[in-house]
Design a protein around this motif. Sequence first.
Motif, PDB file in Angstrom:
ATOM      1  N   HIS A 172       0.812  -1.220   0.000  1.00  0.00           N
ATOM      2  CA  HIS A 172       0.000   0.000   0.000  1.00  0.00           C
ATOM      3  C   HIS A 172       0.845   1.269   0.000  1.00  0.00           C
ATOM      4  N   ARG A 173       2.155   1.128   0.098  1.00  0.00           N
ATOM      5  CA  ARG A 173       3.047   2.276  -0.081  1.00  0.00           C
ATOM      6  C   ARG A 173       3.544   2.353  -1.529  1.00  0.00           C
ATOM      7  N   MET A 174       3.689   1.187  -2.176  1.00  0.00           N
ATOM      8  CA  MET A 174       4.202   1.154  -3.542  1.00  0.00           C
ATOM      9  C   MET A 174       3.122   1.410  -4.581  1.00  0.00           C
ATOM     10  N   TRP A 175       1.961   0.780  -4.414  1.00  0.00           N
ATOM     11  CA  TRP A 175       0.905   0.914  -5.427  1.00  0.00           C
ATOM     12  C   TRP A 175       0.492   2.373  -5.635  1.00  0.00           C
ATOM     13  N   PRO A 176       0.248   3.150  -4.578  1.00  0.00           N
ATOM     14  CA  PRO A 176      -0.113   4.556  -4.805  1.00  0.00           C
ATOM     15  C   PRO A 176       1.007   5.356  -5.462  1.00  0.00           C
ATOM     16  N   ALA A 177       2.274   5.014  -5.157  1.00  0.00           N
ATOM     17  CA  ALA A 177       3.388   5.756  -5.753  1.00  0.00           C
ATOM     18  C   ALA A 177       3.400   5.609  -7.272  1.00  0.00           C
ATOM     19  N   VAL A 178       3.102   4.406  -7.746  1.00  0.00           N
ATOM     20  CA  VAL A 178       3.076   4.165  -9.192  1.00  0.00           C
ATOM     21  C   VAL A 178       1.813   4.742  -9.818  1.00  0.00           C
ATOM     22  N   MET A 179       0.677   4.490  -9.184  1.00  0.00           N
ATOM     23  CA  MET A 179      -0.578   4.919  -9.777  1.00  0.00           C
ATOM     24  C   MET A 179      -0.783   6.433  -9.705  1.00  0.00           C
ATOM     25  N   SER A 180      -0.128   7.104  -8.775  1.00  0.00           N
ATOM     26  CA  SER A 180      -0.202   8.567  -8.758  1.00  0.00           C
ATOM     27  C   SER A 180       0.421   9.136 -10.023  1.00  0.00           C
ATOM     28  N   VAL A 181       1.555   8.573 -10.447  1.00  0.00           N
ATOM     29  CA  VAL A 181       2.197   9.011 -11.694  1.00  0.00           C
ATOM     30  C   VAL A 181       1.325   8.636 -12.891  1.00  0.00           C
ATOM     31  N   ALA A 182       0.745   7.432 -12.847  1.00  0.00           N
ATOM     32  CA  ALA A 182      -0.120   6.992 -13.948  1.00  0.00           C
ATOM     33  C   ALA A 182      -1.341   7.897 -14.079  1.00  0.00           C
ATOM     34  N   ASN A 183      -1.951   8.250 -12.954  1.00  0.00           N
ATOM     35  CA  ASN A 183      -3.145   9.092 -12.991  1.00  0.00           C
ATOM     36  C   ASN A 183      -2.819  10.489 -13.508  1.00  0.00           C
ATOM     37  N   ALA A 184      -1.667  11.015 -13.082  1.00  0.00           N
ATOM     38  CA  ALA A 184      -1.278  12.349 -13.532  1.00  0.00           C
ATOM     39  C   ALA A 184      -1.006  12.368 -15.032  1.00  0.00           C
ATOM     40  N   LYS A 185      -0.473  11.277 -15.548  1.00  0.00           N
ATOM     41  CA  LYS A 185      -0.082  11.235 -16.963  1.00  0.00           C
ATOM     42  C   LYS A 185      -1.222  10.794 -17.878  1.00  0.00           C
ATOM     43  N   TYR A 186      -1.973   9.777 -17.453  1.00  0.00           N
ATOM     44  CA  TYR A 186      -2.990   9.192 -18.331  1.00  0.00           C
ATOM     45  C   TYR A 186      -4.416   9.580 -17.954  1.00  0.00           C
ATOM     46  N   GLY A 187      -4.612  10.064 -16.729  1.00  0.00           N
ATOM     47  CA  GLY A 187      -5.964  10.373 -16.289  1.00  0.00           C
ATOM     48  C   GLY A 187      -6.760   9.100 -16.038  1.00  0.00           C
ATOM     49  N   GLY A 188      -8.063   9.230 -16.132  1.00  0.00           N
ATOM     50  CA  GLY A 188      -8.932   8.074 -15.909  1.00  0.00           C
ATOM     51  C   GLY A 188     -10.375   8.505 -15.904  1.00  0.00           C
ATOM     52  N   GLY A 189     -11.229   7.725 -16.555  1.00  0.00           N
ATOM     53  CA  GLY A 189     -12.648   8.055 -16.626  1.00  0.00           C
ATOM     54  C   GLY A 189     -13.467   7.271 -15.620  1.00  0.00           C
ATOM     55  N   SER A 190     -14.770   7.484 -15.688  1.00  0.00           N
ATOM     56  CA  SER A 190     -15.693   6.793 -14.791  1.00  0.00           C
ATOM     57  C   SER A 190     -15.956   5.381 -15.294  1.00  0.00           C
ATOM     58  N   PHE A 191     -16.178   4.493 -14.371  1.00  0.00           N
ATOM     59  CA  PHE A 191     -16.592   3.138 -14.736  1.00  0.00           C
ATOM     60  C   PHE A 191     -18.099   3.138 -14.969  1.00  0.00           C
ATOM     61  N   PRO A 192     -18.583   2.209 -15.791  1.00  0.00           N
ATOM     62  CA  PRO A 192     -20.019   2.191 -16.105  1.00  0.00           C
ATOM     63  C   PRO A 192     -20.880   1.940 -14.868  1.00  0.00           C
TER      64      PRO A 192
END
Length: 775
Positions: free
Chosen positions: A684-704
Motif C-alpha cells: 500500500h506504499r508502492m501501489w499509490p506511488a506508481v498509480m499517482s504518476v499513472a493518474n497524472a499522466k494518463y488520467g482516468g474516466g468513470s466506470f459504467p
Amino acid sequence: MFDEHRTPGGVLGGFIGLVIVSAMAGVLVTAGIAPVLAVTGMAATNTITVFENLPDYVAIDQLAQKSNIYATEANGTKVLLASFYDQNRVEVPFDSMSQYVKDAAVAGEDPRFFEHSGVDLQGTVRATVKTAAGGQTQGGSSITQQYVKNVLVQKCEAIADARKHDACYFAATETTPERKLKEMRLAIGVEKRYSKNEILRQYLNITGFGGTVYGIEAAANYYYGTTAAKVTLPQAASLVAIVNNPVKFQLDYPTGASNGTANGYAANRERRDYILTEMYKQDKITRAAYTEAVATPVEPKITEPSTGCQSAGSSAYFCDYVTKKLLNDPVFGEDAEERRLKFRRGGYNVFSTLDLDLQRAAITAMNKNIPKVFARGDVGGVISSVQVGTGRVLAMVQNKDYSQDPAVQAKGRNYTGINYNTDYTEGGSSGFQPGSTYKVFTLAEWLKEGHTLNERSDTRRKSNWGTFRDSCLGPQNYDSQGFNPRNDQNESGSNYSALQATIGSINTGFIGMAKKLDLCGIRKTAESFGVHRANGKPLDQGASSVIGTNEIAPLTMAVAFAGIANRGTTCSPVAIDRVVGVDGTEIPVPKTTCKRSLDPKLIAGMTYAMQRVMTNGTAQQSYADTSPRVPMIGKTGTTDGAKDTWMSGATTKVATVVGVVAVTGTLNQRQFSFDSGYAATARHRMWPAVMSVANAKYGGGSFPEASGSVIGKVEAPKPKPTPKPAIPKPAAPKPDATPSKPKPEAPPAEPEPATPPVEKPKPDQNGRGKNPKGG
C-alpha cells in the motif's frame, strides 16, 4: 577523396581482370597465377580451366550488426536500454570514416589498391616466393581479396547448423591453391561491379579487430572511446595494425595475454609505426605529422560496450522480457535458431512499450520499500503495469539485481536471472499465489450465472462444506477432506452478501458463493481474462483455488485487471511497439489480441464492488495515498500466514499489480518490518506511488454504472435461530423402558485451516505451495 583513375601502369598491374575474355587468356592467367601454384605442381592448363569455371561475383551483402532495445521518453527522446550482438559492429558510410583510417588501411594492407583490378600480382609473387623459400607464410592478398574472404566467412557465420557452418568455414579459409584461385576470381568480379571507395568502405566495415569487435566504428568505440570519424592519426594506424593479425596486435592486454595469445602494446606499436612509415612514404601525411605520431605512446581507452540486459540497470527484467519475445515469437522467424540469428546479427532497432515515467516511479518505490537482501529470508518485490485497452506493458520492476551469469548470482541473494513478473517461458518464474485478488473471477462467475451483488450465501466457517458442482470433473465432495478455511481477520462470516464478501475479502463468503456456482465455470471465467498458471500447467479448479492458490505471474494478473477495467475486453500483453531493420525497413511485430471476457453489464457490477473495495474496504490505504485521484478499482490479497501480500487495481487507463512475496521458504509479513515500515503494508506504499504518476499522466474516466438487476435488492440477514429451551433431564427409565443411546463425544476442534487433499506441487524456484487462506 581518393583518385579512382587507373594509370597505364595500373592497367598492366591489373591485367588479370582483363584477360578473362582475351585471346591470350591462357598465357596471361598462367603467368599471373603460376607463382601461387608453383610449389603444388598443378598443371597450367588445368589451372586455366579451373579459374575460368569459378564463380566470378560475390555480392556486398548486409553485414551482421548489433541490435538495440530502446525506451521512449514523453518528449519522444529514445533511450537505449541494451544492445546485443554476436559481432560488435556498427556499419558506417564512407564519409563517417577518418581519412587517416582510409590512408592507413591502404598503406598497411595494399599500397597498390588504387592501381590493380582486384589482384595485386606483385604482392602475390613476393609473398609466394618468400613462402616457397621457407620464410614465414605470406598472405599477399589485396584489400579486395581480403574483403572477399571476409564475405565468405560471414556467409558461414549465418549458418545455424554447426556441421554445415564448420564445413563452410573450412572451405572459406583453407590454405589451398583452389581456394586462392576462387578468391582471385571473386575479387576481380567485385572490382568490375563496385568502385574502389565502395570496396574500401565495406572492407573497413566487415573486417575483424580482435575478439567480437568488427568494423572500424566499433573498434574506435571499444579501443579509444571515440568514433571512426574522430580518431587521431596514431589511433587510426594503431587500429589498422590490428587487422593484420587480430590476435597478436589487439589492444586489450598492455603486456600481452596471460595465455600468450596477444603480444600487448609493444607489438601493436611496432606494426603501427610501420603503417605510419608507409603513409609518410606515400605522401599521405607530412613529416611533422609522422614524427609526432610515432612519438605518441599506445594508450588505448578500453570502453566496454553496453551489451546484454544487465546494462539496462533497474529495467533489466523488462529488457529480458522483450528479448524473450524476440527469441520466442514466430513473428520473428520460423524456428529458435533463425530468430536468434536475426536478433543477434540483424541490426534490429527495437522500440519497446516501456513508459519511463512509470518505470522510474516503480523503481523508486521498490528501492524505497523492499530491500534486495533481507536477513530473515529471501523476500521478493514485484511491480507490473499494463495499459488498459492496448496490452502495452508500461512498467516492470523487481527488487533484485539482474544477472544471467551463475558466477555473479553466487555472489549473493541480491542477484538473480529469474523474472518474478512473468511466466516460466518468459523469464523463469513459476509464479506466485495471488491470494484473494483471484476472488474477482468468482465474482465474475457469480454475476454470469445470474446472481446479484446483494444476494447472500451461507458463509459460516465449517468443515463440512459438502458437494460442489463441477461440470468438467464431476461433483466434488468436501465433507470429509478437512477443508475448513478461515477468514483473514477471523471474521465469523455467518451470512455475507457477495458485495460484503468482496469489500471485506471474506474467504468463507467466496467459498459460500462458489458452493452455488460451477467450479469449472469459475476456472473458465478466469481463463477468459487471460489467467493461466505461470508454469504452463492447467489451472486448478478445486474449492481452495477460489481464494487464490494457483501460481500465477503478476503480469498475468495485471492483464486480467486491465481487462476488467476495459469493460470486459482483455488484451494480451505486448512489449514491443516497433522494430526497424538496419536499412530502415519496418519489421512486423507481435500484436495484442483483444477478446470479450464478460458482458459489459456484468462488468459494471464487478467494478461497482471493486470501487467499494478501494473506498470502503481492504484497499482503503492505497486509495487514500493516491493523488491525483480518479475512479479506481482494486482488490487486495494475502496468502496463508501472510507469506505473500498483493495490491492489484486499475483505472480506465492503467492497471498495476504490486506484490511482496517469499521467494523461498516462509515468512509472515505481519511479524516484521522493513526500513520503510510494516512489511505487510509495503504494497500500500508502492501501489499509490506508481498509480499517482499513472493518474497524472494518463488520467482516468468513470466506470459504467451498474444496473439494479445486477446489484439486486438488499437482503436482510437471516436471523440467528432462537435457542430452544432446555429440556429437563429425564427421570430414570422404568424397568421396561428402552435405554437411550449415549451421545457421541464431540470431535476435537480443528487447530488451523487445512487444504483439501490436492497433489502437492514439486518444489520450484519460488518454493510455492497450496494454501486456502487469503486476505
